[in-house]
Structure formats: structure tokens, C-alpha cells
Design a protein around this motif. Structure first.
Motif: not given
Length: 385
Positions: A36-45
């Protein structure tokens, strides 16, 4: 409901090779330690990349007079920012230290990066103060292009002088602590005249450089350590530390060579490694670990995203490099210099998931593309006639 023409344009846009990378970083969240944390990082980029690619398609619709106004305003802002950076180098980050003394919550890692005495920040590492220098280094090319295309006479020469004075101070001032900014500034100063003198050769040179930096980073990282560069006293301490970090990360990649460890997994994996206890050998400047990021984005892509991620990033990088061939003769050298700066800055500093760094790179590329748009359009119209 989209019209047929709009559907075709949308399909063509989303099937561009540049979008393979944002697609893969979203997919690679599935096997990350913290999905879930990774998804937020990936979504931003991902949104940042898609947004940037879309904006680049509409720059040619902006009137030249409007671009000129933005470019001149940008130059004023660049000069003011350059004065700030030069003052901070001279006074050893006095203004930033003052701001963080009263607003310490602005910096999450202040306790790690600063010495605080009686509530006052009296000293900071380069980890905080070098960020504005990095941003100025990334905007060096757009500033030169703005001066070249949208100023005249004494104003143009004054702008050139300011840009090169800032570069000189970053490179040679005895209190300048950002070796990474010094590296990319030196690269820009070499790439710009080379692009003027040998335009075609310089294009292929930087394509080869990008390929080497991306595809050879694993053997290079292992080789530097094998040749004991982490013990070489002629290298400054932070360079020796990077050799240790790069070697450790490259070896961790070899444990998961196909798909990597997942998007943004470096930090949580390193935190688990730290809990097990770190041992710094007597002749090492730091303990072997990846840290929150390995201070090399090419290496981080291999480690986290595996071979598909590397190929997707290659597609993104080479697609952007091909855009240089569309630039007009007046803007092309600055485009080459900007490409050289961007691919170089990914080697020694920061991490792939630091949002401010992502934005700085994207904004620098978009700014240069905006300023070059009228020149590109003029060159295209000339070719058609």
C-alpha cells in the motif's frame, strides 16, 4: 463518450513506450514489502510522468510571446535563486539553519542531519543544504536557453554572466560541499560546447553514456568494491561510502535478479537489516547496507524493479533522448546539455522515490521543452517549406 478521433489520440498516447515505466512501477507494488505504501509512491511518480508527457504535447500551441514572458520571468527567478544558493554556500547554509531553528518540522530527518544547541540549528550536513544547489544545477540548461532565445543585447550577456558565475561558485568556492552538483555542473559545461561543435556525435555520445550508466551499473558497482576503491584515501569520504553502499545493493539485487524486490521496498528492507545490527569494519567509512536508498537511481531500479523495470526505464530514457533530434538548431545544444545533466545526476545522489527530486527533474525538462517549443516549431515549418 470520446469521439473516434479522440479515442485514437488517447490510444496512441497511452501506448507510447515512455509509459511502460510508470505501468511497471505500479505492477511491481504487488510483491513489495509494503504494497500500500509502495502504491502511493508509484501512483505519484506515474501521474507525474503522464502529466509531463501530456503537457509536452501542447507546448507548440502556446504563443511565442507568452513563452517569452514566462522565460524572462524564469530568468529573474533563476537569478534570485542563484543569489540565495551562493549566499548559502558562503555563509554555510545560514538562512536554512535559521528557518529550521524556528520551523524544525519542515525537515523530517533534522535530528539526523543537524547539530542543535539550545534549540538552535548550528550545523547541518550537506543532505539538507545541498538540495537547492541540486535544483539550481538542474535548471542551468533552461536558464541558458531562456537567455539565448528570449533576451537581447546587454540583458542577454548579463544573464549569461549570472548563469556562469553561479556555475563557477558551485564548482570552485572552498565552502561548496555538494560534489554531486559540482559533477553535473562540470558535465553541463563540457556537454554544451561539444553539442555546438559536434552536434551529431554528441547526441550518440550521450545515448551511449545513458546505456552504459543503466546497463553496466551492477558490474561497475561490484568492480569498484573489488578494486578496493572504498579504501582509496584519494577519494573523499562520501564517495568511498557510496562504493560500499553500491556494492552491498548490487549483491542484494543478485538475490532477486528477475523481478527485483518490489516498488519502494529498499527502505523497509533496510530497516529490517538495521534491526539485525550493523557492523562497520575497521577500514570502512560506513557499514554495508542499502540505506533508505542506495544513492544511485540506476542501481535502485535494478534492485527494486528487476529486468522488466530496467527495460521500461530504458524505453523512457531513449524516447526522451530521441526528442533532441526534433529541436531547433538554437535550442539543440542546451537540450543535449540538459540530457547530460539529468542522466548524470541519477548516479550519485538521492533516491527514486524522493518526490522533490522527481519534481525537480521533471520541471527542469518541461521548462526546457517549453522554451524550445517555438524554435522546434520554426525549424519544423522551415523543413516543410
Amino acid at each position: 463518450m470520446l469521439k473516434p478521433g479522440a479515442r485514437d489520440r488517447a490510444k496512441a498516447f497511452f501506448l507510447r513506450p515512455e509509459l511502460a515505466f510508470p505501468a511497471w512501477i505500479l505492477i511491481a507494488c504487488a510483491w513489495s514489502v509494503t504494497p500500500l505504501d509502495s502504491l502511493s509512491e508509484a501512483a505519484f511518480l506515474s501521474v507525474l510522468i503522464v502529466h509531463a508527457l501530456f503537457l509536452a504535447t501542447v507546448f507548440d500551441r502556446i504563443e511565442t510571446e507568452d513563452v517569452a514572458a514566462v522565460a524572462r520571468g524564469f530568468l529573474v527567478g533563476f537569478v534570485l535563486a542563484g543569489l540565495f544558493v551562493c549566499y548559502e554556500i558562503w555563509m554555510q547554509q545560514a538562512l536554512v539553519r535559521l528557518a529550521l531553528t524556528y520551523f524544525p518540522e519542515l525537515e523530517r530527518g533534522l535530528s539526523k542531519h543537524a547539530t542543535i544547541v539550545n534549540g538552535q540549528v548550528v550545523w547541518m550536513t550537506g543532505g539538507i543544504g545541498n538540495r537547492p544547489i541540486t535544483v539550481i544545477s538542474l535548471l542551468w540548461g533552461p536558464a541558458v536557453l531562456a537567455a539565448r532565445l528570449y533576451t537581447e543585447g546587454r540583458v542577454r550577456w548579463a544573464a549569461y554572466a549570472a548563469v556562469f558565475v553561479f556555475a563557477f561558485i558551485v564548482l570552485f568556492h572552498p565552502k561548496s560541499e555538494s560534489q554531486s552538483a559540482q559533477l553535473v555542473t562540470a558535465v553541463a559545461l563540457l556537454a554544451l560546447p561539444l553539442a555546438y561543435v559536434l552536434p551529431r556525435a554528441s547526441y550518440w555520445l550521450w545515448n551511449l553514456a545513458f546505456a552504459g550508466l543503466l546497463f553496466l551499473v551492477i558490474p561497475l558497482s561490484l568492480g569498484l568494491f573489488a578494486f578496493d576503491m572504498h579504501k582509496n584515501p584519494s577519494l573523499f569520504a562520501s564517495a568511498r561510502a557510496r562504493v560500499i553502499i553500491w556494492d552491498f545493493t548490487a549483491k542484494r539485487y543478485l538475490e532477486s535478479p528477475i523481478l527485483g524486490v518490489g516498488t519502494s521496498a529498499t527502505r523497509p528492507l533496510d530497516e529490517e537489516h538495521v534491526k539485525q545490527g550493523l557492523v562497520t569494519p575497521p577500514d570502512f567509512v560506513v557499514a554495508p547496507q542499502t540505506r533508505a536508498h542506495p544513492h544511485n537511481i540506476y542501481l535502485q531500479i535494478w534492485y527494486e524493479l528487476g529486468i522488466p523495470g530496467v527495460l521500461a526505464f530504458a524505453a523512457l530514457g531513449f524516447a526522451l533522448l530521441r526528442k533532441l533530434l526534433l529541436m531547433g538548431t538554437r535550442s539543440y545544444p542546451m537540450g543535449v546539455a540538459q540530457a547530460a545533466v539529468c542522466m548524470t545526476i541519477l548516479v550519485p545522489v538521492y533516491g527514486l522515490w524522493q518526490n522533490w527530486f522527481q519534481c525537480a527533474i521533471v520541471v527542469s525538462i518541461l521548462t526546457l521543452a517549453l522554451f524550445a517549443a517555438p524554435d522546434v516549431k520554426q525549424s519544423t515549418d522551415s523543413d516543410l517549406t
